[in-house]
Design a protein around this motif. Structure first.
Motif, short mmCIF file in Angstrom:
data_model
loop_
_atom_site.label_atom_id
_atom_site.label_comp_id
_atom_site.label_asym_id
_atom_site.label_seq_id
_atom_site.Cartn_x
_atom_site.Cartn_y
_atom_site.Cartn_z
N ASP A 209 4.88 19.28 -38.50
CA ASP A 209 5.89 19.43 -37.45
C ASP A 209 6.70 20.71 -37.61
O ASP A 209 7.16 21.29 -36.63
N SER A 210 6.88 21.16 -38.85
CA SER A 210 7.78 22.29 -39.08
C SER A 210 7.07 23.63 -39.16
O SER A 210 7.74 24.67 -39.12
N THR A 211 5.74 23.65 -39.27
CA THR A 211 5.06 24.93 -39.52
C THR A 211 4.04 25.34 -38.46
O THR A 211 3.80 26.53 -38.28
N VAL A 212 3.40 24.40 -37.77
CA VAL A 212 2.31 24.77 -36.86
C VAL A 212 2.80 24.79 -35.41
O VAL A 212 3.79 24.15 -35.06
N ASN A 213 2.07 25.55 -34.58
CA ASN A 213 2.40 25.59 -33.15
C ASN A 213 1.28 25.03 -32.28
O ASN A 213 1.31 25.15 -31.07
N ALA A 214 0.28 24.42 -32.93
CA ALA A 214 -0.79 23.74 -32.19
C ALA A 214 -1.49 22.78 -33.14
O ALA A 214 -1.52 22.98 -34.36
N ILE A 215 -2.06 21.73 -32.57
CA ILE A 215 -2.82 20.75 -33.34
C ILE A 215 -4.26 20.74 -32.82
O ILE A 215 -4.49 20.56 -31.61
N ALA A 216 -5.22 20.94 -33.72
CA ALA A 216 -6.63 20.81 -33.39
C ALA A 216 -7.10 19.44 -33.87
O ALA A 216 -7.01 19.13 -35.06
N HIS A 217 -7.56 18.61 -32.94
CA HIS A 217 -7.98 17.25 -33.26
C HIS A 217 -9.50 17.21 -33.35
O HIS A 217 -10.20 17.49 -32.37
N LEU A 218 -10.01 16.89 -34.55
CA LEU A 218 -11.45 16.76 -34.75
C LEU A 218 -11.81 15.29 -34.58
O LEU A 218 -11.45 14.45 -35.39
N ASP A 219 -12.53 14.99 -33.50
CA ASP A 219 -12.83 13.60 -33.17
C ASP A 219 -14.21 13.53 -32.54
O ASP A 219 -14.51 14.22 -31.57
N ARG A 220 -15.06 12.69 -33.15
CA ARG A 220 -16.42 12.49 -32.65
C ARG A 220 -17.19 13.81 -32.51
O ARG A 220 -17.91 14.03 -31.55
#
Length: 630
Positions: A209-220
């Motif tokens: 929450d404090s360091t990144v500006n995007a989340i990459a979700h690896l799913d299936r």
């Protein structure tokens, strides 16, 4: 222009496809958190980006002349000092310094010095020392040989080396695993100020929450990018799941209606063409997954009996090992409504204090008293080494609960998500997170009044950590915890105790205040100033005390809500069974009017009971909500 481009990437390990034509683009300076369930392939993806493994399809392209840094899996070794080890990790600087001492070509020497200036080589020792200090190594430790330190501390040196490189792209795989909360807070601040791009795999929600500006979700096997930190990712995914479920319900209704028509009219010539059209329409309906997680994670602690206060007291207690005092002059008190987090660098005595509370260490001096009926559950971060890998969780729990029936043994394991399949598996075949669940189940088997949790989240994924927070919020006993996860501490603890200088004192502030105090202390230490005293405003003290009072007041309300919810669940199950019997054609074929009447009467009574139970549950929830707003 992208710094890193992943195009239609396919990765397979042991015949299992982890990534299936996945794509991702990373711009310069962008920091991305990589999340996904355990075993999804996050670490494998980082290894492929670093060039350790070759793709089975697609491509990974790093911009020309871009530098890449990552923490090596093998820990550094040898007799070099820590500072020398970190400096040697910058291969270009090391080679240039050597060439500056050996070259005889004036033109080449000028080029070398220009490049040394460009990479800021002259300030390298100071930068390396600053990074090592932030990760917990003081000036004297930095001069000691790497071989003097344990594996966990050597991993910090490996992390320091990766950070020191200051690369264009930094790959971090669970960087906080071997850090205490102080070093974790320092790392968060360092990453925020880092000018390069980063891909970070972490189960530390505060870090994401404090360091990144995007989340990459690896799913299936696919990668999807969501802007913002982890909290924003959860909000968006939850909203998508709700929309997805509503769409799934609509499509299921359409399918059922169409299939009913097809089944009824497939054999009739006049309807055959329309039936075929319906079949084709059925095939075109999208297949929508109704959930985003494979299995929701739930934990539940047994409810302890009540103890009169004080639960535990100590006056001028000293404790240590082999005649050496680690902590001295401890005058503290614990009650059943306490939620306390221990802060302080590794090696300062947090685990020693936990062992004292657990009865595994005897006081060397002072007076230590507790209720004779006190039950303690102790989760230690190294207890996993005591598990028998060839046995099953059932074997371990049955040995710990010798008088319990098999059903009770299985029920205790099920409280922590170890269902029949996992409960009967060899411990050696369980993941780190599943072993942690087993240890939590063992620690709480006697419904303890006091839970001692020493790094309980180390092997838990993000969902399991949230489940543990929810379970601890509902737990009606006392909690003393040690954790490097700031989000976990903030969500569980009402009070903070600082373990420092051989003693324990209350830190009258929240985690935000502690972060600020640590960073200011580091700045003052760098400036040669004295550390300032620990303190906070009276408003923060009052807020923390109010939280504890609120939880104590709400305990009977929560208990009433749980009882009403359990009753409602049972009524709904009974009603479903009665409705199933009333829907059975055989009942009407027999013409058993007496049974039909009895079932209808029972259904009416259950409907009335359901309405009353729902009313009680709503009243309890409303009372809790009203208490929260006071």
């Amino acid at each position: 222009m992208s710094l890193l481009t992943i195009t239609d990437l396919t990765l397979r390990i042991a015949g299992r496809t982890l990534l299936d034509e996945a794509s991702l683009s990373v711009d310069p300076g962008r920091k991305i958190g990589l999340v996904g369930r355990n075993g999804a392939g996050k670490s494998t993806l980082l290894a492929a980006i670093a060039g350790d493994i070759s793709p089975d399809g697609g491509s990974i392209t790093l911009s020309s002349r871009a530098t890449l840094g990552r923490v090596k899996q093998e820990t550094p070794e040898g007799e070099q000092s820590l500072i020398e080890t970190v400096l040697a990790g910058h291969l270009e600087r090391t080679a240039l310094l050597h060439e500056a001492e050996t070259t005889t070509d004036p033109a080449r020497l000028a080029d070398v010095h220009d490049r040394l200036l460009a990479i800021d080589a002259h300030s390298a020792p100071a930068r390396a020392a600053s990074i090592l200090a932030g990760l917990g190594f003081d000036a004297s430790a930095q001069q000691r040989a790497v071989s003097d330190f344990s594996g966990g501390w050597r991993m910090r040196v490996a992390l320091a080396t990766a950070l020191f490189l200051n690369p264009d792209l930094l790959l971090l795989d669970e960087p906080t695993n071997h850090l205490d909360i102080e070093a974790t807070i320092w790392l968060e601040n360092w990453i925020r100020n880092f000018q390069g791009a980063a891909i970070i795999v972490s189960h530390d929600r505060s870090l994401l929450d404090s360091t990144v500006n995007a989340i990459a979700h690896l799913d299936r096997g696919k990668l999807s990018l969501t802007p913002g930190g982890y909290e924003e990712f959860v909000r968006i995914r939850t909203e998508q799941a709700l929309q997805q479920n509503r769409a799934a319900e609509r499509i299921a209704t359409q399918r059922a209606h169409m299939q009913s028509f097809v089944d009824r009219f497939r054999a009739k010539a006049t309807k055959a063409r329309q039936a075929q059209a319906r079949l084709k329409a059925l095939e075109r309906l999208p297949q929508i997954d109704s959930v985003i997680e494979d299995t929701p994670t739930r934990f539940a602690f047994p409810e302890p009996s009540q103890l009169p206060p004080p639960m535990m007291t100590m006056e001028h207690v000293s404790v240590g090992y082999d005649g050496r005092v680690v902590l001295h002059d401890l005058s503290l008190r614990l009650d059943m409504d306490d939620r306390i987090a221990l802060l302080g660098q590794n090696g300062r005595g947090k685990s020693t204090f936990a062992k004292l509370l657990a009865g595994r260490l005897t006081p060397m001096a002072g007076k230590f008293q507790h209720s004779p009926r006190l039950k303690i559950g102790y989760f230690a971060q190294h207890q996993g080494d005591e598990l028998v890998l060839t046995e099953t969780p059932i074997d371990h729990m049955a040995r710990a609960m010798p008088d319990a029936l098999p059903a009770a043994v299985r029920a205790q394991l099920a409280r922590f998500g170890l269902d029949a399949g996992k409960a009967e598996s060899r411990v050696g075949d369980l993941s780190g997170g599943e072993k942690a669940r087993l240890l939590l189940a063992l620690a709480t088997r006697d419904a303890p009044h006091l839970l001692l949790l020493d790094e309980p989240t180390n092997h838990l994924d993000l969902d399991a950590r949230d489940a543990l927070i929810r379970a601890l919020s509902a737990f009606e006993g006392a909690v003393v915890l040690v954790s490097h996860d700031a989000h976990f501490v903030e969500a569980v603890a009402d009070r903070l105790w600082l373990v420092e200088n051989g003693t324990i004192q209350p830190f009258d502030g929240d985690m935000a205040a502690y972060r600020g105090w640590l960073l200011e202390r580091a700045r003052r230490a760098g400036d040669g100033e004295e550390n300032r005293s620990i303190g906070e405003t009276s408003a923060r003290k009052d807020a923390r005390r109010d939280r504890a009072d609120q939880r104590k007041t709400q305990a009977p309300l929560r208990k009433a809500a749980r009882a009403a919810e359990a009753l409602l669940t049972q009524i709904l199950q009974d009603r479903k069974a009665v409705e199933a019997r009333l829907a059975d054609p055989a009942l009407y074929d027999r013409g058993d009017s007496r049974e039909i009447t009895r079932l209808n009467t029972e259904l009416g009574a259950l409907n009335a009971q359901q309405e009353a139970a729902e009313e009680r549950w709503l009243e309890a929830e409303a009372a809790i909500e009203a208490a929260n707003t006071q």
